[in-house]
Design an enzyme around this catalytic site. Structure first.
Site, short mmCIF file in Angstrom:
data_model
loop_
_atom_site.label_atom_id
_atom_site.label_comp_id
_atom_site.label_asym_id
_atom_site.label_seq_id
_atom_site.Cartn_x
_atom_site.Cartn_y
_atom_site.Cartn_z
N GLY A 202 0.82 -1.21 0.00
CA GLY A 202 0.00 0.00 0.00
C GLY A 202 0.85 1.25 0.00
N GLY A 207 -1.48 2.48 6.74
CA GLY A 207 -1.73 1.69 7.94
C GLY A 207 -1.14 0.30 7.93
CE LYS A 208 3.08 -0.12 3.59
NZ LYS A 208 2.58 1.26 3.40
CB THR A 209 3.67 0.01 10.54
OG1 THR A 209 4.57 0.10 9.43
CG2 THR A 209 4.44 -0.33 11.80
CD GLU A 425 -3.95 31.62 -7.58
OE1 GLU A 425 -4.60 30.59 -7.85
OE2 GLU A 425 -2.71 31.66 -7.64
#
Length: 643
Positions: A202, A207-209, A425
């Protein structure tokens, strides 16, 4: 206090042990070096005077020392003058009993101890240092081959699957591994085998760890954690030794889980190095492959690894039997973002007006780490404003800060620079409003944020998973809108460098459309560029796979797309020149406009809003909210002179 817990620093204990050994050696030396009771040492002249006074009872005369006793029983000693022949006569005259003193034989043991003591101390210190290095996890010369894997024991701050939100599919796949460890018979009775490995894939911050920590909290089995970079050293063979040591530790604690973070540091494709430059990394990878699924099976050891670069991993590492599952941890959708916000908002006192769904809708593309940072920034803003609760306004301000950067209100801009920024802008905003495929405008500002002097932020109405041609063309036109507005209002010679990032974005998007996504009618649906790793796997670049003539055609197609977008932006702004003037003057007046305010101004030509405070804002002493000044209506009229 628990008696099982260590009560002191191991370094201090070792120092005390060696200090005791040293003191024992000194005692032995002093014991063997003692020459008996020789009494008080006096000068030879004083000795002769004592004899003449009649206070000396007896003496023993040696070649290098005279030892004797007074009549009161006290002992004394002195060093004689060589060849003093008058001493025997002096002793006889005063009735002093005297005798000869045999020379002392040298003590061989004492001599050996005295000579060897420095070497014993040096060897002891060296042994002590090396022993501590080996205990310290392999950071020194004697511990290079030791694994740096640490067993995770979270007695406090334990993470469970309840703390993981927004990635339900990934969580379910890993929950099955935890259930297998808890009750293997439930699966094995049907012939199922425990997975040997799971690879978490991912983007950074998804949020893998955190998932790995949740597995550690839920499984109830030993959990070892290590980084991929901890295996690789400058000495060949060290990484392979560390892999073997790690699996030996895991076998002693089986069933257990081993988590390898950033495995791409050691698991890259083999054969990409030049010569022998990558032998160490490849040997480490080979050893890891053998340990995971080699001749000897490692039963009860589950390997979980994480990476955001699965494309660079060696195919042998990804096959079933090593990593049986590849669990994709995606960026959360709106439902996932709402759940993640709910998890992080538990620790924050919220005001009644905070609606997580609204915040989730306005944060597309945010990862779990981004959302945690958003909640933290909102809490910090509320504390800075001396509020007791975090309100929706803090979340909106925090979202703008995360997306667009912090405001640089201290930056001094001239009126001419502010005017050019406002028209620039406004050009982006007008083109965006008139392009049906463009995302709605979230906010437009001429307050410098980050590295930009101004910004128009657009947000999609919903999560999108594909990128369509009409939206790409609309984005190209919006990117050119700022530059075109400068050309129309200030003329060709007054065009500024403010559009550099817009040009860079437009060129990159057009190149991808032509070379990667097959959106050129002349070149067709073919890929002409591919991502490649840099030298020795460091960095990366795009490699063009085309002939010189095709490259010329690619350049002409890219130029055509950008020029077409430029013409489209010019047509819109020339026909909408009055609205361009209105929006630019509104930006100069208020500095920041929301998407709804821009839409109202485009439809009615007027804008009702509280006057923007110039200077410090007044606050309500009850709840800390800002008190706006009297309402003010902005009406688009004739342009001011010189605009």
């Amino acid at each position: 206090m628990n008696d099982d817990q260590p009560t002191g620093n191991p370094w201090v204990k070792s120092l005390l042990v060696w200090g005791g050994i040293f003191l024992a050696l000194l005692m032995v030396v002093s014991m063997f070096g003692s020459r008996g009771d020789v009494g008080q040492a006096i000068r030879y002249s004083d000795f002769r005077a004592k004899v003449a006074e009649g206070t000396v009872a007896e003496v023993q005369v040696g070649q290098d020392r005279i030892v004797g006793k007074y009549k009161n029983g006290d002992s004394f000693s002195t060093v004689p003058i060589p060849n003093d022949t008058s001493l025997p006569q002096l002793l006889q005259e005063h009735d002093v009993s005297y005798a000869g003193r045999a020379p002392e034989e040298p003590n061989l043991l004492l001599y050996i101890l005295v000579q060897a003591l420095p070497f014993i101390l040096i060897l002891g210190i060296a042994f002590f240092a090396l022993r501590q290095v080996q205990k310290g996890g392999g950071s020194g010369a004697m511990g290079f081959g030791k694994s740096k894997a640490k067993m995770l024991t979270e007695r406090s701050g334990r993470v469970t699957f309840d703390d993981v939100a927004g990635i339900d599919e990934a969580r379910e796949e890993l929950q099955e591994i935890v259930e297998f460890l808890r009750d293997p018979g439930r699966f094995s009775k049907l012939g199922g085998q425990i997975p040997k490995g799971a690879l978490l894939v991912g983007s950074p911050g998804t949020g893998k760890t955190l998932l790995a920590r949740a597995i550690a909290g839920e499984a109830g089995v030993p959990f070892f954690t290590i980084s991929g970079s901890d295996f690789v050293e400058m000495f060949v063979g060290v990484g392979a030794s560390r892999v073997r040591d790690m699996f030996e530790q895991a076998k002693k604690n089986a069933p257990c889980i081993v988590f390898i973070d950033e495995i791409d540091a050691v698991g890259r494709h083999r054969g990409h190095g030049l010569g022998n430059s990558n032998d160490e990394r490849e040997q480490t990878l080979n050893q890891l492959l053998v340990e995971m699924d080699g001749f000897e099976a490692n039963e009860g050891i589950i390997i979980i690894a994480a990476t955001n670069r699965p494309d660079v991993l060696d195919p042998a590492l990804l096959r079933p039997g090593r990593f049986d599952r590849q669990v994709v941890v995606p960026v959360p959708d709106i439902e996932g973002r709402e759940k993640i916000l709910a998890v992080h908002m538990k620790k924050v006192p919220l005001a009644p007006d905070v609606i997580p769904r609204v915040i989730a809708r306005g944060t597309p593309g945010f990862s779990g780490a981004d959302l945690a940072n958003l909640v933290n920034e909102a809490a910090l803003l509320a504390a800075r404003r001396n509020k007791r609760l975090v309100a929706m306004q803090e979340f909106e301000d925090a979202k703008d800060k995360v997306m667009m950067g912090a405001e640089r209100r201290s930056m001094v801009m001239t009126e001419e620079e502010k005017k050019m920024t406002a028209y620039h802008e406004a050009g982006h905003a007008i083109v965006s409003v008139n392009e049906p495929a463009s995302d709605p405008i979230h906010k437009a500002t001429i307050i410098p944020r980050g590295r930009a002097l101004g910004m128009v932020m657009r947000l999609p109405e919903r999560d999108s998973y594909s990128y369509h041609r009409d939206k790409m063309l609309a984005n190209l036109s919006v990117a050119m809108g700022g530059r075109v507005a400068e050309e129309i209002i200030f003329g060709h010679d007054k065009v500024s460098s403010g559009a550099s990032s817009d040009i860079q974005y437009a060129t990159g998007l057009a190149r991808n459309m032509v070379t990667k996504w097959g959106m050129s009618d002349k070149l067709g649906p073919l890929q002409y560029e591919e991502q490649q790793e840099g030298y020795l796997g460091m960095g990366g670049s795009n490699r063009t796979m085309a002939s010189d003539e095709t490259n010329k055609l690619i350049d002409s197609e890219i130029r055509l797309l950008v020029d077409t977008a430029h013409k489209r932006a010019t047509e819109i702004l020339q026909t909408q020149s009055e609205k361009l003037e209105q929006l630019a003057r509104a930006l100069l007046e208020y500095e920041t406009l929301t998407g709804d305010e821009i839409k109202q101004l485009m439809e009615t030509g007027e804008l009702d809003r509280p006057e923007e405070p110039r200077g410090p804002a007044r606050t309500n002493p009850v709840n800390g909210s800002s008190i706006p000044k009297a309402g003010k209506r902005f009406s688009g009229g004739p342009a001011p002179q010189g605009a």
